[in-house]
Design an enzyme around this catalytic site. Structure first.
Site, PDB file in Angstrom:
ATOM      1  N   TRP A 178       0.824  -1.214   0.000  1.00 14.29           N
ATOM      2  CA  TRP A 178       0.000   0.000   0.000  1.00 14.29           C
ATOM      3  C   TRP A 178       0.858   1.264   0.000  1.00 14.29           C
ATOM      4  O   TRP A 178       0.338   2.366  -0.072  1.00 14.29           O
ATOM      5  CB  TRP A 178      -0.963  -0.001   1.190  1.00 14.29           C
ATOM      6  CG  TRP A 178      -0.310  -0.333   2.495  1.00 14.29           C
ATOM      7  CD1 TRP A 178       0.306   0.522   3.350  1.00 14.29           C
ATOM      8  CD2 TRP A 178      -0.213  -1.642   3.091  1.00 14.29           C
ATOM      9  NE1 TRP A 178       0.790  -0.160   4.441  1.00 14.29           N
ATOM     10  CE2 TRP A 178       0.478  -1.484   4.310  1.00 14.29           C
ATOM     11  CE3 TRP A 178      -0.637  -2.917   2.701  1.00 14.29           C
ATOM     12  CZ2 TRP A 178       0.749  -2.570   5.156  1.00 14.29           C
ATOM     13  CZ3 TRP A 178      -0.359  -3.982   3.548  1.00 14.29           C
ATOM     14  CH2 TRP A 178       0.328  -3.810   4.753  1.00 14.29           C
ATOM     15  N   GLU A 205      -5.837   0.736   5.424  1.00 19.48           N
ATOM     16  CA  GLU A 205      -5.980   1.328   6.758  1.00 19.48           C
ATOM     17  C   GLU A 205      -7.049   0.617   7.587  1.00 19.48           C
ATOM     18  O   GLU A 205      -6.897   0.422   8.782  1.00 19.48           O
ATOM     19  CB  GLU A 205      -6.293   2.827   6.658  1.00 19.48           C
ATOM     20  CG  GLU A 205      -5.113   3.664   6.195  1.00 19.48           C
ATOM     21  CD  GLU A 205      -3.921   3.589   7.139  1.00 19.48           C
ATOM     22  OE1 GLU A 205      -4.103   3.327   8.345  1.00 19.48           O
ATOM     23  OE2 GLU A 205      -2.786   3.763   6.664  1.00 19.48           O
ATOM     24  N   GLN A 235      -5.904  -2.346  14.511  1.00 24.80           N
ATOM     25  CA  GLN A 235      -5.826  -3.418  15.528  1.00 24.80           C
ATOM     26  C   GLN A 235      -5.208  -4.700  14.967  1.00 24.80           C
ATOM     27  O   GLN A 235      -5.463  -5.778  15.483  1.00 24.80           O
ATOM     28  CB  GLN A 235      -7.215  -3.786  16.085  1.00 24.80           C
ATOM     29  CG  GLN A 235      -8.125  -2.647  16.338  1.00 24.80           C
ATOM     30  CD  GLN A 235      -7.925  -2.054  17.702  1.00 24.80           C
ATOM     31  OE1 GLN A 235      -7.170  -2.572  18.516  1.00 24.80           O
ATOM     32  NE2 GLN A 235      -8.572  -0.955  17.986  1.00 24.80           N
ATOM     33  N   THR A 236      -4.462  -4.602  13.885  1.00 20.40           N
ATOM     34  CA  THR A 236      -3.918  -5.802  13.243  1.00 20.40           C
ATOM     35  C   THR A 236      -2.446  -5.578  12.922  1.00 20.40           C
ATOM     36  O   THR A 236      -2.070  -4.496  12.481  1.00 20.40           O
ATOM     37  CB  THR A 236      -4.694  -6.063  11.917  1.00 20.40           C
ATOM     38  OG1 THR A 236      -6.075  -6.180  12.226  1.00 20.40           O
ATOM     39  CG2 THR A 236      -4.222  -7.320  11.221  1.00 20.40           C
ATOM     40  N   LEU A 254      -9.522 -11.904  11.012  1.00 19.71           N
ATOM     41  CA  LEU A 254      -9.011 -10.568  11.342  1.00 19.71           C
ATOM     42  C   LEU A 254      -9.670  -9.998  12.595  1.00 19.71           C
ATOM     43  O   LEU A 254      -9.128  -9.097  13.223  1.00 19.71           O
ATOM     44  CB  LEU A 254      -9.270  -9.599  10.184  1.00 19.71           C
ATOM     45  CG  LEU A 254      -8.190  -9.487   9.112  1.00 19.71           C
ATOM     46  CD1 LEU A 254      -8.616  -8.483   8.051  1.00 19.71           C
ATOM     47  CD2 LEU A 254      -6.860  -9.049   9.702  1.00 19.71           C
ATOM     48  N   TYR A 292     -12.829  -8.064  14.846  1.00 21.38           N
ATOM     49  CA  TYR A 292     -13.512  -6.755  14.721  1.00 21.38           C
ATOM     50  C   TYR A 292     -14.303  -6.713  13.416  1.00 21.38           C
ATOM     51  O   TYR A 292     -14.042  -5.915  12.515  1.00 21.38           O
ATOM     52  CB  TYR A 292     -12.510  -5.601  14.757  1.00 21.38           C
ATOM     53  CG  TYR A 292     -11.739  -5.506  16.033  1.00 21.38           C
ATOM     54  CD1 TYR A 292     -12.283  -4.904  17.164  1.00 21.38           C
ATOM     55  CD2 TYR A 292     -10.462  -6.047  16.126  1.00 21.38           C
ATOM     56  CE1 TYR A 292     -11.579  -4.830  18.338  1.00 21.38           C
ATOM     57  CE2 TYR A 292      -9.745  -5.983  17.303  1.00 21.38           C
ATOM     58  CZ  TYR A 292     -10.308  -5.373  18.407  1.00 21.38           C
ATOM     59  OH  TYR A 292      -9.605  -5.309  19.570  1.00 21.38           O
ATOM     60  N   TYR A 336      -8.311   9.109  12.835  1.00 19.50           N
ATOM     61  CA  TYR A 336      -6.998   8.627  12.408  1.00 19.50           C
ATOM     62  C   TYR A 336      -7.031   8.188  10.937  1.00 19.50           C
ATOM     63  O   TYR A 336      -6.188   8.587  10.120  1.00 19.50           O
ATOM     64  CB  TYR A 336      -6.506   7.452  13.291  1.00 19.50           C
ATOM     65  CG  TYR A 336      -5.452   6.685  12.554  1.00 19.50           C
ATOM     66  CD1 TYR A 336      -4.163   7.185  12.460  1.00 19.50           C
ATOM     67  CD2 TYR A 336      -5.770   5.523  11.842  1.00 19.50           C
ATOM     68  CE1 TYR A 336      -3.203   6.546  11.688  1.00 19.50           C
ATOM     69  CE2 TYR A 336      -4.828   4.876  11.072  1.00 19.50           C
ATOM     70  CZ  TYR A 336      -3.545   5.396  11.005  1.00 19.50           C
ATOM     71  OH  TYR A 336      -2.614   4.775  10.221  1.00 19.50           O
ATOM     72  N   ASP A 390      -1.909   7.950  16.125  1.00 19.56           N
ATOM     73  CA  ASP A 390      -2.234   6.577  16.540  1.00 19.56           C
ATOM     74  C   ASP A 390      -1.342   6.204  17.718  1.00 19.56           C
ATOM     75  O   ASP A 390      -0.603   7.060  18.230  1.00 19.56           O
ATOM     76  CB  ASP A 390      -2.092   5.594  15.354  1.00 19.56           C
ATOM     77  CG  ASP A 390      -0.647   5.320  14.997  1.00 19.56           C
ATOM     78  OD1 ASP A 390       0.252   6.070  15.477  1.00 19.56           O
ATOM     79  OD2 ASP A 390      -0.381   4.364  14.255  1.00 19.56           O
ATOM     80  N   CYS A 431      17.423   3.516  21.318  1.00 20.78           N
ATOM     81  CA  CYS A 431      17.854   4.894  21.585  1.00 20.78           C
ATOM     82  C   CYS A 431      19.300   5.136  21.149  1.00 20.78           C
ATOM     83  O   CYS A 431      19.641   6.227  20.696  1.00 20.78           O
ATOM     84  CB  CYS A 431      17.702   5.213  23.073  1.00 20.78           C
ATOM     85  SG  CYS A 431      15.993   5.114  23.621  1.00 20.78           S
TER      86      CYS A 431
END
Ligand code: SF4
Length: 367
Positions: free
Chosen positions: A38, A51, A56-57, A94, A96, A134, A152, A213
């Protein structure tokens, strides 16, 4: 005069942020970004698909679903013309599932009401069903380079650590604050690449645990690094309440066919199929379950319990489901319960089902 001073301050602040933070992130992104399908398109239909699938994936899980959707439905009209059951079946695994139902609804809306033309501004995209702030910002920036910042989980983490912002991200008023900060950090005219950059940086580099870091391009001006407080950001006090549910699934077989129910009520797995379900506030043993079945008028007098499975824990974001399966063969009978229908094994395989059902159905019968 006051406005001028403020503008100068704002402009100066933006310049500083760009130089110290935003531009190094863009440079980092150009050198480290993952090669994802994408990211090679600006077509809003494909961006929208990706999107919605990726909410959540994990990327690793979502990619094959994205490719399947793009191949099966190359245009928004193709998706609009598909049956909802087919879309739900493709979505299986998936979770949801409201995302899939909304995806299909919105495809129909764009195809039929907007002649297949995707809205091209944030304000219009956010009005689409199933599209939140979002997702609208992601589509508006990736497809149309509109200067609107995404916010997000990754962006919250990076911003809060870098700027040392201790506002509680589970409090609704903090969202406005972070949205403003995210917008200020966005370099004008580069929303497409910058939004990708900050999210990718949060996903791969400034990770929740053990961020890199030592190799960080913005380390010298990072608050959390300076104070050694990386693990303290973002601040999140509200814990999600987890509800425990006990599902006793009875695979009722009659003459080689199986009873399934379409879950039409609102709630988890709406419009998906599952087996005869006895939900109880506690775990039931076989004897207790049989009593429940008698109460439900299931004709088990001459039935045969073929198999009893193990208990499985199925984790959803707000619920933990403890599920156990029984396979019961009924005698030839006139069992008739509202909502239940008989399906052949092959038909059961093809119906859209929660992954919990899909996995255990094949496990039960593969031996
Ligand atoms: S220095 Fe560490 S905590 Fe700060 S932005 Fe970089 S990776 Fe994140």
């Amino acid at each position: 005069m006051k406005i001028e001073v403020l503008l100068t301050k704002t402009h100066f602040f933006s310049m500083m942020i760009n130089e110290l933070f935003s531009n190094p992130l863009i440079l980092w992104y150009e050198q480290n970004k993952r090669d994802l399908p994408w990211r090679t398109t600006t077509d809003p239909y494909y961006i929208w698909l990706s999107e919605i699938i990726l909410q959540q994936t994990r990327v690793a899980q979502g990619q094959s679903y994205y490719e399947d959707f793009v191949n099966s439905y190359p245009s928004v009209h193709d998706l609009a013309q598909a049956e909802e059951e087919e879309v739900l079946r493709k979505w299986q695994g998936l979770g949801y599932y409201s995302r899939a139902r909304n995806l299909h609804f919105t495809a129909k809306y764009i195809s039929e009401e907007l002649n297949g033309v995707f809205p091209d501004t944030y304000d219009n995209i956010v009005k689409l069903k199933g599209v939140g702030e979002y997702t609208a910002a992601a589509i508006a920036s990736f497809s149309f380079n509109e200067d609107v910042a995404v916010l997000d989980g990754n962006v919250y983490r990076v911003l809060s650590r870098y700027f040392g912002e201790k506002a509680d991200i589970s409090a609704s008023k903090s969202k406005k604050f972070f949205q403003k900060l995210a917008q200020e950090a966005l370099p004008q005219g580069q929303a497409d690449i910058y939004n990708q950059a900050i999210m990718e940086f949060g996903a791969l580099h400034c990770k929740p645990q053990n961020p890199y870091c030592a190799l960080c391009p913005v380390q010298t001006s990072c608050y959390a690094f300076d104070k050694g407080e990386q693990e303290n950001f973002p601040v999140k006090t509200k814990k999600i309440k987890i509800k425990k549910r006990y599902f006793h699934y009875v695979i009722l077989e009659q003459e080689g066919k199986f009873y399934l129910n379409k879950r039409v009520k609102k709630g988890i797995w709406q419009n998906l199929y599952d087996f005869f379900l006895v939900e109880h506030k506690k775990e039931l043993n076989t004897e207790e379950l049989m009593k429940e079945l008698i109460q439900e008028q299931v004709p088990i007098a001459n039935a045969k319990v073929v198999k009893q499975g193990e208990q499985y824990k199925h984790v959803l974001s707000h619920q933990h489901i403890f599920a156990q399966f029984w396979h019961i063969q009924l005698e030839n009978t006139n069992f008739n319960k509202q909502g239940l229908e008989l399906f052949s094994y092959k038909e059961v395989e093809e119906l859209p089902k929660p992954i919990l059902i899909a996995n255990h159905f094949s496990e039960f019968f593969e031996e």
